[in-house]
Design a protein around this motif. Structure first.
Motif, PDB file in Angstrom:
ATOM      1  N   VAL A 165       0.810  -1.227   0.000  1.00 30.94           N
ATOM      2  CA  VAL A 165       0.000   0.000   0.000  1.00 30.94           C
ATOM      3  C   VAL A 165       0.841   1.274   0.000  1.00 30.94           C
ATOM      4  N   ILE A 166       2.132   1.163   0.337  1.00 33.23           N
ATOM      5  CA  ILE A 166       2.967   2.379   0.306  1.00 33.23           C
ATOM      6  C   ILE A 166       3.881   2.402  -0.924  1.00 33.23           C
ATOM      7  N   ASP A 177      -1.679  -0.119  -9.888  1.00 32.26           N
ATOM      8  CA  ASP A 177      -0.884  -1.324 -10.163  1.00 32.26           C
ATOM      9  C   ASP A 177       0.526  -1.075  -9.663  1.00 32.26           C
ATOM     10  N   ILE A 178       1.086  -2.086  -8.992  1.00 34.29           N
ATOM     11  CA  ILE A 178       2.458  -2.005  -8.488  1.00 34.29           C
ATOM     12  C   ILE A 178       3.301  -2.945  -9.342  1.00 34.29           C
ATOM     13  N   ILE A 179       4.325  -2.385  -9.966  1.00 32.73           N
ATOM     14  CA  ILE A 179       5.100  -3.152 -10.943  1.00 32.73           C
ATOM     15  C   ILE A 179       6.575  -3.154 -10.564  1.00 32.73           C
ATOM     16  N   ASP A 180       7.206  -4.312 -10.734  1.00 34.44           N
ATOM     17  CA  ASP A 180       8.656  -4.406 -10.538  1.00 34.44           C
ATOM     18  C   ASP A 180       9.313  -3.794 -11.779  1.00 34.44           C
ATOM     19  N   TRP A 238      -8.356  -2.301  -0.337  1.00 35.42           N
ATOM     20  CA  TRP A 238      -8.320  -3.648  -0.919  1.00 35.42           C
ATOM     21  C   TRP A 238      -6.900  -3.907  -1.437  1.00 35.42           C
ATOM     22  N   LEU A 239      -6.476  -5.168  -1.368  1.00 37.83           N
ATOM     23  CA  LEU A 239      -5.134  -5.515  -1.859  1.00 37.83           C
ATOM     24  C   LEU A 239      -5.118  -6.940  -2.396  1.00 37.83           C
ATOM     25  N   HIS A 246      -3.194   6.765  11.142  1.00 31.98           N
ATOM     26  CA  HIS A 246      -3.475   6.538   9.729  1.00 31.98           C
ATOM     27  C   HIS A 246      -4.324   5.262   9.576  1.00 31.98           C
ATOM     28  N   GLY A 247      -5.318   5.320   8.696  1.00 25.31           N
ATOM     29  CA  GLY A 247      -6.062   4.096   8.399  1.00 25.31           C
ATOM     30  C   GLY A 247      -5.108   2.993   7.960  1.00 25.31           C
ATOM     31  N   LEU A 248      -4.119   3.378   7.167  1.00 25.85           N
ATOM     32  CA  LEU A 248      -3.206   2.341   6.656  1.00 25.85           C
ATOM     33  C   LEU A 248      -2.286   1.774   7.732  1.00 25.85           C
TER      34      LEU A 248
END
Ligand SMILES: CCCCCCC[C@@H](O)CC(=O)SCCNC(=O)CCNC(=O)[C@H](O)C(C)(C)COP(=O)(O)OP(=O)(O)OC[C@H]1O[C@@H](n2cnc3c(N)ncnc32)[C@H](O)[C@@H]1OP(=O)(O)O
Length: 283
Positions: A58-59, A123-126, A85-86, A209-211
């Motif tokens: 999420v970060i 989207d989290i991408i390498d 969501w994750l 923080h919510g997170l």
């Protein structure tokens, strides 16, 4: 709020160099390392054999508190994190180059005096392998911006909790300085640090923080059900139902259900549910 500007918000692609120090700082912000003699827990805060907490997605590639930009027209002081969501597709690296691509999915109008809910995803991408590592989505509840004439489009249905006593209970203590540590992982919203800002929108003091509460949920699930095996936690969804104040003890109630987990969190000292409709998915 400026509905058209928000809907067409042009997020820049974020390229982030993730270091082991960032990975450790994130875990410290969630209180990992509370028992430094527990080697399984220590693995999240010690460089020798370091593991990334799965919720760290999420970060990654995070665009920051962009709703503070005056061009959004949003009353940013009144924004609260609504849902998260994750889905994780590959175990997260502890260091490397990461790309984040964010977009607005839709905006729901809850009505005048209620609020507007902005749904965004990323989207989290390498960056080196171009592989997609995870998809992160969230809703931001804008309490000061309802009644703009939009539709009340429904978001994903919240997970339903079983109607029986929980299978597990896990209490996690937070520190009075928890939000001040957590914010160093990239969420610099003054609501979590500045007592004047917190008071101006109706809170006695800065809220967590919510997170950070979300990360505590990951910690509770890893500890209670997964023997701290990061690779097994591949999905985590929650709805935030009330604020947490740094320093409070958070109680997680967890149900095992069809190979997944359902959970909620409360503050026993205030008898209030702070996080609800939780769902965790396992590899
Ligand atoms: C820059 C990118 C964005 C960044 C955003 C986040 C930045 C962070 O720094 C900020 C934070 O971390 S804030 C801390 C964490 N969040 C919280 O503490 C919020 C806790 N929840 C609440 O206060 C209320 O549930 C509240 C206020 C959310 C809703 O309370 P009520 O108005 O009383 O809700 P209710 O009357 O029960 O329902 C009204 C409609 O809203 C839907 N809803 C309820 N809770 C929701 C939630 N948590 N998220 C999304 N939608 C929610 C209900 O379904 C209902 O919809 P409908 O009218 O269509 O039936």
């Amino acid at each position: 709020m400026d509905f058209d500007a928000l809907l067409n918000w042009d997020f820049e692609e974020i390229e982030q160099t993730l270091t082991e120090r960032d990975t450790i700082l994130y875990a410290l912000g969630l209180g990992f390392g509370e028992d430094p003699t527990d080697k399984k827990e220590l693995a999240y805060v010690y460089e020798d054999g370091l593991k990334a907490v799965p919720s760290m997605a999420v970060i990654l590639g995070y665009p920051g508190f962009w709703l503070r930009d005056p061009k959004t027209g949003v009353n940013w002081q009144k924004v609260l994190h609504g849902e998260q969501w994750l889905d994780i597709y590959k175990p997260l690296p502890t260091h490397g180059r990461i790309v984040g691509r964010s977009k607005i999915d839709f905006i729901a109008d809850k009505g005048e005096g209620k609020g507007a809910v902005i749904y965004q995803s990323r989207d989290i991408i390498d960056a080196d392998s171009s592989e997609k590592l995870a998809r992160v989505a969230m809703s931001a509840f804008c309490r000061g911006d309802g009644g703009f004439g939009g539709e009340n489009q429904a978001g994903p249905a919240p997970a339903v909790l079983p109607d029986r006593a929980p299978d597990h209970v896990c209490d996690i203590d937070t520190l009075p300085r928890q939000a001040l540590i957590y914010r160093l992982s990239g969420d610099f919203n003054p609501l979590h640090a500045d007592p004047d800002v917190a008071r101006s929108v109706g809170f006695d003091r800065p809220i967590l923080h919510g997170l950070a509460t979300y990360g505590l949920a990951a910690r509770a699930i890893l500890k209670t059900l997964l023997d701290y095996d990061a690779a097994r936690l591949v999905g985590l969804d929650v709805r935030f139902s009330a604020p947490v104040y740094p320093g409070e003890t958070v109680r997680f109630e967890i149900w095992e259900e069809d190979g997944e987990a359902r959970f909620r969190a409360s503050i026993p000292a205030r008898d209030v549910v702070v996080l609800n409709n939780g769902a965790a998915r396992f590899a």
